[in-house]
Design a protein around this motif. Structure first.
Motif, PDB file in Angstrom:
ATOM      1  N   HIS A  55     -12.603  -3.712  21.070  1.00 22.45           N
ATOM      2  CA  HIS A  55     -13.119  -5.043  21.080  1.00 22.45           C
ATOM      3  C   HIS A  55     -11.739  -6.113  21.229  1.00 22.45           C
ATOM      4  N   ASP A  64     -27.503 -14.844  20.790  1.00 25.15           N
ATOM      5  CA  ASP A  64     -27.350 -13.370  20.945  1.00 25.15           C
ATOM      6  C   ASP A  64     -28.315 -12.902  19.619  1.00 25.15           C
ATOM      7  N   TYR A  96     -12.310  -7.757  30.277  1.00 24.95           N
ATOM      8  CA  TYR A  96     -13.572  -8.355  29.610  1.00 24.95           C
ATOM      9  C   TYR A  96     -13.688  -9.809  29.903  1.00 24.95           C
ATOM     10  N   SER A 143     -11.719  -8.160  15.081  1.00 27.09           N
ATOM     11  CA  SER A 143     -12.996  -7.249  15.233  1.00 27.09           C
ATOM     12  C   SER A 143     -12.758  -5.996  14.505  1.00 27.09           C
ATOM     13  N   ASP A 198     -21.519 -15.251  22.587  1.00 30.76           N
ATOM     14  CA  ASP A 198     -20.727 -14.634  21.547  1.00 30.76           C
ATOM     15  C   ASP A 198     -20.065 -15.532  20.505  1.00 30.76           C
ATOM     16  N   SER A 216     -18.809  -8.914  14.735  1.00 24.66           N
ATOM     17  CA  SER A 216     -19.693 -10.061  14.884  1.00 24.66           C
ATOM     18  C   SER A 216     -19.249 -11.472  14.580  1.00 24.66           C
ATOM     19  N   LYS A 251     -17.868 -13.133  11.264  1.00 23.05           N
ATOM     20  CA  LYS A 251     -16.338 -13.666  11.078  1.00 23.05           C
ATOM     21  C   LYS A 251     -16.434 -15.210  11.061  1.00 23.05           C
ATOM     22  N   ARG A 271      -8.583 -12.525  18.427  1.00 23.71           N
ATOM     23  CA  ARG A 271      -9.537 -11.986  19.240  1.00 23.71           C
ATOM     24  C   ARG A 271      -8.896 -12.052  20.707  1.00 23.71           C
ATOM     25  N   ASP A 316     -25.556  -9.820  17.402  1.00 19.30           N
ATOM     26  CA  ASP A 316     -24.349  -9.861  17.748  1.00 19.30           C
ATOM     27  C   ASP A 316     -23.536  -8.851  16.891  1.00 19.30           C
ATOM     28  N   GLY A 317     -22.556  -7.814  17.678  1.00 19.02           N
ATOM     29  CA  GLY A 317     -22.090  -6.888  16.721  1.00 19.02           C
ATOM     30  C   GLY A 317     -23.031  -5.602  16.778  1.00 19.02           C
ATOM     31  N   THR A 318     -23.572  -5.314  17.774  1.00 15.62           N
ATOM     32  CA  THR A 318     -24.588  -4.227  17.837  1.00 15.62           C
ATOM     33  C   THR A 318     -23.761  -2.818  17.309  1.00 15.62           C
TER      34      THR A 318
HETATM   35  N1  LIG Z   1     -15.668  -4.061  25.780  1.00 14.13           N
HETATM   36  C1  LIG Z   1     -15.705  -4.894  24.735  1.00 14.13           C
HETATM   37  N2  LIG Z   1     -14.778  -5.925  24.631  1.00 14.13           N
HETATM   38  C2  LIG Z   1     -14.793  -7.149  23.621  1.00 14.13           C
HETATM   39  N3  LIG Z   1     -15.942  -7.438  23.227  1.00 14.13           N
HETATM   40  C3  LIG Z   1     -17.095  -6.881  23.440  1.00 14.13           C
HETATM   41  C4  LIG Z   1     -17.168  -5.591  24.164  1.00 14.13           C
HETATM   42  N4  LIG Z   1     -18.292  -4.884  24.444  1.00 14.13           N
HETATM   43  C5  LIG Z   1     -19.179  -5.954  23.569  1.00 14.13           C
HETATM   44  N5  LIG Z   1     -18.510  -6.817  23.218  1.00 14.13           N
HETATM   45  C6  LIG Z   1     -19.064  -8.112  22.444  1.00 14.13           C
HETATM   46  O1  LIG Z   1     -18.069  -8.488  21.518  1.00 14.13           O
HETATM   47  C7  LIG Z   1     -18.624  -8.858  20.594  1.00 14.13           C
HETATM   48  C8  LIG Z   1     -18.069  -8.256  19.294  1.00 14.13           C
HETATM   49  O2  LIG Z   1     -16.855  -8.705  18.861  1.00 14.13           O
HETATM   50  P1  LIG Z   1     -16.683  -8.101  17.368  1.00 14.13           P
HETATM   51  O3  LIG Z   1     -16.248  -6.681  17.584  1.00 14.13           O
HETATM   52  O4  LIG Z   1     -15.608  -8.935  17.026  1.00 14.13           O
HETATM   53  O5  LIG Z   1     -17.692  -8.067  16.558  1.00 14.13           O
HETATM   54  C9  LIG Z   1     -19.987  -8.563  20.304  1.00 14.13           C
HETATM   55  O6  LIG Z   1     -20.654  -9.983  20.930  1.00 14.13           O
HETATM   56  C10 LIG Z   1     -20.303  -7.572  21.444  1.00 14.13           C
HETATM   57  O7  LIG Z   1     -21.447  -7.617  22.031  1.00 14.13           O
HETATM   58  P2  LIG Z   1     -22.716  -7.378  21.148  1.00 14.13           P
HETATM   59  O8  LIG Z   1     -23.324  -8.615  20.992  1.00 14.13           O
HETATM   60  O9  LIG Z   1     -23.332  -6.532  22.320  1.00 14.13           O
HETATM   61  O10 LIG Z   1     -22.591  -6.614  19.946  1.00 14.13           O
END
Ligand SMILES: Nc1ncnc2c1ncn2[C@@H]1O[C@H](COP(=O)(O)O)[C@@H](O)[C@H]1OP(=O)(O)O
Ligand SMILES: [Mg+2]
Ligand SMILES: [Mg+2]
Ligand SMILES: [Mg+2]
Length: 360
Positions: free
Chosen positions: A244, A138, A291, A239, A297, A268, A271, A285, A141-143
């Motif tokens: 999320h 990834d 989802y 999160s 992830d 991300s 955690k 989580r 992670d956590g964009t």
């Molecule tokens: N709608 C969603 N529900 C849950 N998790 C999501 C959702 N959209 C993206 N994510 C992904 O969940 C993770 C983020 O979790 P957290 O909120 O705990 O940081 C990331 O990997 C994120 O992707 P990405 O890698 O694109 O950021």
């Protein structure tokens, strides 16, 4: 680095650490300069930035260079489809420039074309599964945390015969000292690169879990969690983004267990690193019902937590399966904690569900 240079996957670990360092440095450079125009939306509405793509390309480049020949087997989040369209061309050019800047630090004078960079991104299309070995990436992670100047992580795992055998997390914005809920909310991007910020976590199956600096040469420290289930002293993580994970279900669960400390909300897999070093004792989580969780992830974070003495499972207590393809097909929710707390959490979740308090 010496502590990591042992075990069956020692050379893979060395390559993974190099690749994650390179990717993390790229992200750190981009985060503060990121313009809205450089972030786009994917078809599932999740954000993606030039740094997600560029980091995927740079990590793939670094791993491929390190393995010396043969095709790279990698399951990674991003693909280049949108960048190959007319609208994507200028973004692809920006990404190529970023990749070349990062690569030049390792191989001066090398100059990749846009086509080569897009092809590097597409090395992540492996389908995963129970056989063989493959990297799991990834790139960011956590964009949302990255765009919001909070936490994010560059996450690289290695799966061999369906089992996670190695994981590395680069967390440029994570303080070296335990992170507080206030710091989690406030963000930390402006501190990245300062002394006291930037951590790397690395673990190999049966060889332990370690934390070290993202930059510099401070020694690695082995991580070992203390097991307990006194919920009145426990802090849980979840999160930062409400979308999320269901914050109202976790509040009910916390109440049922007698958790009184405020949750630590971080974006991300940072955690997982924070849990492995004891900043908090639990990660909850509960994403939206429809989802579908992806292996990238949780892959690196899972082995880092397990090697520190923690447990990660779905909300029913079943271990996560990383050898079933690109997705983790699991019973709703993921619960991570030390063993005694884990058993109590699974029981309390089942009890709440029985009483009709389903997560959203
Ligand atoms: N709608 C969603 N529900 C849950 N998790 C999501 C959702 N959209 C993206 N994510 C992904 O969940 C993770 C983020 O979790 P957290 O909120 O705990 O940081 C990331 O990997 C994120 O992707 P990405 O890698 O694109 O950021
Ligand atoms: Mg994403
Ligand atoms: Mg992710
Ligand atoms: Mg991502």
């Amino acid at each position: 680095m010496q502590v990591l240079e042992r075990g069956k996957y020692a050379s893979a670990m060395k390559r993974a650490c190099e690749a994650v360092r390179l990717g993390s440095a790229l992200c750190q450079n981009v985060q503060l300069q990121l313009k809205q125009a450089e972030a786009a939306s994917k078809s599932d509405k999740s954000p993606v930035t030039i740094a997600d793509y560029a980091t995927q390309a740079v990590v793939a480049w670094s791993l491929q260079r390190g393995q010396g020949g043969g095709p790279l087997q990698m399951v990674a989040e991003e693909d280049s489809e949108d960048l190959r369209t007319e609208e994507g061309a200028s973004m692809a050019d920006r990404i190529t420039e970023l990749v070349n800047n990062a690569v030049a630090a390792v191989e001066p004078g090398s100059n990749l074309s846009r086509q080569q960079v897009l092809d590097l991104i597409d090395l992540g299309q492996h389908q995963g599964g129970p056989e063989g070995s493959f990297w799991v990436l990834d790139p960011i992670d956590g964009t949302r945390g990255f765009v919001g100047m909070r936490q994010y992580a560059v996450c690289l795992g290695l799966v061999d015969q369906g089992q996670v055998v190695l994981g590395v997390l680069g967390c440029p914005n994570l303080p070296v000292e335990p992170i507080t809920p206030e710091q989690g909310e406030a963000g930390a991007a402006e501190h990245a690169g300062e002394p006291g910020y930037g951590c790397m976590f690395a673990a190999q199956l049966h060889e332990g879990s370690f934390v070290g600096p993202l930059q510099g040469d401070a020694p690695w420290q082995e991580l070992q969690l203390t097991d307990h289930s006194d919920f009145s002293h426990i802090r849980f993580m979840e999160s930062y983004e409400k979308g999320h994970s269901d914050h109202s279900f976790t509040a009910k669960l916390a109440k049922a267990l007698g958790i009184t400390k405020a949750p630590l909300r971080l974006d991300s897999q940072a955690k997982y690193g924070a849990l492995a070093r004891g900043d908090a004792a639990v990660i909850l989580r509960f994403p939206n019902r429809n989802y579908r969780e992806k292996i990238w992830d949780h892959c690196a974070g899972a082995v880092i937590v397990q090697e520190a003495g923690g447990i990660i499972s779905d909300a029913a207590g079943t271990p996560l399966g990383f050898g079933r393809g690109r997705w983790l097909d699991l019973d709703k929710g993921i619960v991570t904690s030390t063993p005694k707390a884990h058993a109590a959490l699974i029981k309390a979740i089942a009890q709440l569900v029985q009483e009709g308090h389903e997560p959203a």
